[in-house]
Scaffold this motif. Sequence first.
Motif, PDB file in Angstrom:
ATOM      1  N   UNK A   1       0.819  -1.224   0.000  1.00  0.00           N
ATOM      2  CA  UNK A   1       0.000   0.000   0.000  1.00  0.00           C
ATOM      3  C   UNK A   1       0.856   1.279   0.000  1.00  0.00           C
ATOM      4  N   UNK A   2       1.739   1.393  -0.982  1.00  0.00           N
ATOM      5  CA  UNK A   2       2.569   2.599  -1.073  1.00  0.00           C
ATOM      6  C   UNK A   2       2.006   3.546  -2.141  1.00  0.00           C
ATOM      7  N   UNK A   3       2.164   4.828  -1.890  1.00  0.00           N
ATOM      8  CA  UNK A   3       1.723   5.856  -2.834  1.00  0.00           C
ATOM      9  C   UNK A   3       2.819   6.912  -2.953  1.00  0.00           C
ATOM     10  N   UNK A   4       3.077   7.357  -4.175  1.00  0.00           N
ATOM     11  CA  UNK A   4       4.018   8.457  -4.404  1.00  0.00           C
ATOM     12  C   UNK A   4       3.760   9.026  -5.793  1.00  0.00           C
ATOM     13  N   UNK A   5       4.390  10.142  -6.082  1.00  0.00           N
ATOM     14  CA  UNK A   5       4.230  10.759  -7.395  1.00  0.00           C
ATOM     15  C   UNK A   5       5.570  11.249  -7.913  1.00  0.00           C
ATOM     16  N   UNK A   6       5.637  11.472  -9.218  1.00  0.00           N
ATOM     17  CA  UNK A   6       6.820  12.033  -9.867  1.00  0.00           C
ATOM     18  C   UNK A   6       6.381  13.262 -10.638  1.00  0.00           C
ATOM     19  N   UNK A   7       7.086  14.364 -10.446  1.00  0.00           N
ATOM     20  CA  UNK A   7       6.760  15.604 -11.137  1.00  0.00           C
ATOM     21  C   UNK A   7       7.376  15.640 -12.524  1.00  0.00           C
ATOM     22  N   UNK A   8       6.689  16.268 -13.434  1.00  0.00           N
ATOM     23  CA  UNK A   8       7.180  16.384 -14.807  1.00  0.00           C
ATOM     24  C   UNK A   8       8.526  17.122 -14.845  1.00  0.00           C
ATOM     25  N   UNK A   9       9.499  16.525 -15.512  1.00  0.00           N
ATOM     26  CA  UNK A   9      10.792  17.173 -15.706  1.00  0.00           C
ATOM     27  C   UNK A   9      11.800  16.976 -14.599  1.00  0.00           C
ATOM     28  N   UNK A  10      11.438  16.275 -13.533  1.00  0.00           N
ATOM     29  CA  UNK A  10      12.402  16.099 -12.452  1.00  0.00           C
ATOM     30  C   UNK A  10      13.178  14.788 -12.591  1.00  0.00           C
ATOM     31  N   UNK A  11      14.290  14.714 -11.869  1.00  0.00           N
ATOM     32  CA  UNK A  11      15.063  13.481 -11.748  1.00  0.00           C
ATOM     33  C   UNK A  11      14.700  12.890 -10.397  1.00  0.00           C
ATOM     34  N   UNK A  12      13.998  11.761 -10.442  1.00  0.00           N
ATOM     35  CA  UNK A  12      13.394  11.168  -9.253  1.00  0.00           C
ATOM     36  C   UNK A  12      14.086   9.852  -8.940  1.00  0.00           C
ATOM     37  N   UNK A  13      14.502   9.670  -7.703  1.00  0.00           N
ATOM     38  CA  UNK A  13      15.221   8.460  -7.319  1.00  0.00           C
ATOM     39  C   UNK A  13      14.392   7.539  -6.443  1.00  0.00           C
ATOM     40  N   UNK A  14      14.509   6.233  -6.716  1.00  0.00           N
ATOM     41  CA  UNK A  14      13.906   5.207  -5.857  1.00  0.00           C
ATOM     42  C   UNK A  14      15.054   4.478  -5.172  1.00  0.00           C
ATOM     43  N   UNK A  15      15.149   4.634  -3.847  1.00  0.00           N
ATOM     44  CA  UNK A  15      16.275   4.124  -3.077  1.00  0.00           C
ATOM     45  C   UNK A  15      15.803   3.100  -2.058  1.00  0.00           C
ATOM     46  N   UNK A  16      16.778   2.455  -1.441  1.00  0.00           N
ATOM     47  CA  UNK A  16      16.486   1.500  -0.377  1.00  0.00           C
ATOM     48  C   UNK A  16      17.554   0.434  -0.316  1.00  0.00           C
ATOM     49  N   UNK A  17      17.548  -0.341   0.747  1.00  0.00           N
ATOM     50  CA  UNK A  17      18.521  -1.403   0.925  1.00  0.00           C
ATOM     51  C   UNK A  17      18.295  -2.547  -0.043  1.00  0.00           C
ATOM     52  N   UNK A  18      19.238  -3.457  -0.079  1.00  0.00           N
ATOM     53  CA  UNK A  18      19.144  -4.616  -0.962  1.00  0.00           C
ATOM     54  C   UNK A  18      17.905  -5.443  -0.637  1.00  0.00           C
ATOM     55  N   UNK A  19      17.197  -5.853  -1.683  1.00  0.00           N
ATOM     56  CA  UNK A  19      16.031  -6.710  -1.496  1.00  0.00           C
ATOM     57  C   UNK A  19      14.789  -6.017  -0.996  1.00  0.00           C
ATOM     58  N   UNK A  20      14.777  -4.683  -1.031  1.00  0.00           N
ATOM     59  CA  UNK A  20      13.614  -3.962  -0.501  1.00  0.00           C
ATOM     60  C   UNK A  20      12.477  -3.853  -1.517  1.00  0.00           C
ATOM     61  N   UNK A  21      12.768  -4.122  -2.791  1.00  0.00           N
ATOM     62  CA  UNK A  21      11.694  -4.077  -3.784  1.00  0.00           C
ATOM     63  C   UNK A  21      11.806  -2.978  -4.811  1.00  0.00           C
TER      64      UNK A  21
END
Length: 253
Positions: A22-42
């Motif tokens: 149940x995660x929610x997030x958004x990405x804005x037009x024109x930005x550089x967006x990172x998805x981070x986390x430890x190993x095996x987090x998905x």
Amino acid sequence: MDRIINVEHLTTGYGSTIIMDDISFHVNRGEIFGILGGSGCGKSTVLKNMIGLSSPMSGKIWIDEDEMVNAEGKDQMRIWNKIGVMYQQSALFGSMTIIENVKLPLEEFTNLSDEAMNAIALMKLKMVGLEAYAELMPAELSGGMKKRAAIARAMAMDPQILFLDEPSAGLDPITSVDLDHLIIRLSRSLGVTFVIVTHELPSVFTMADRVIVLDKASKGIIAEGKPKDLKEKGKGSFVYNFFNRIPQEEKSL
């Protein structure tokens, strides 16, 4: 700001195993967006859901007003034409020249003449500084050059969004920072939105406008914001330790 991606109440995993719940997030037009986390987090699983390679257990993913999860046929093709993907291992076809690799999406999704496709492919290679290497085979390129070629191929259809999976993985520090600055330059000059899965903190601080941090234990997003802000906040927390490269205290047995 104008949102180009909306992820709403996403639950994902494999079989009966939930990775993100149940995660929610958004990405804005024109930005550089990172998805981070430890190993095996998905991280890579979420990315596969966002580009339509796999379906989540539940939730919605909106790509520029088109819903990805339930799209089929022409609707799905319309969405795929809006995005480009660079996979972690570059995924270039070893039996084809670099320009032939870059032409592949054009051959698959357009009716352009071979001359027109060659011109477009060469232009994309020029954008990443590889026009002089167009006729070489992937085996003749360095690791960094293969990454650039893969980005050129991802840009072949002039996508609005580029998804990059671990773009700096396996690169030396100088090659990595050169790639970071290429991504920044492409984002700013073309107005392309970048979504980048990575665990390379130097790259994150160099180029990411905003990030989310996924957490394996809670199966959710534990932080969202500008990398420099997250590095300075929450001293002693997992997020603070993550961004400052501080080891977690070992639990006593």
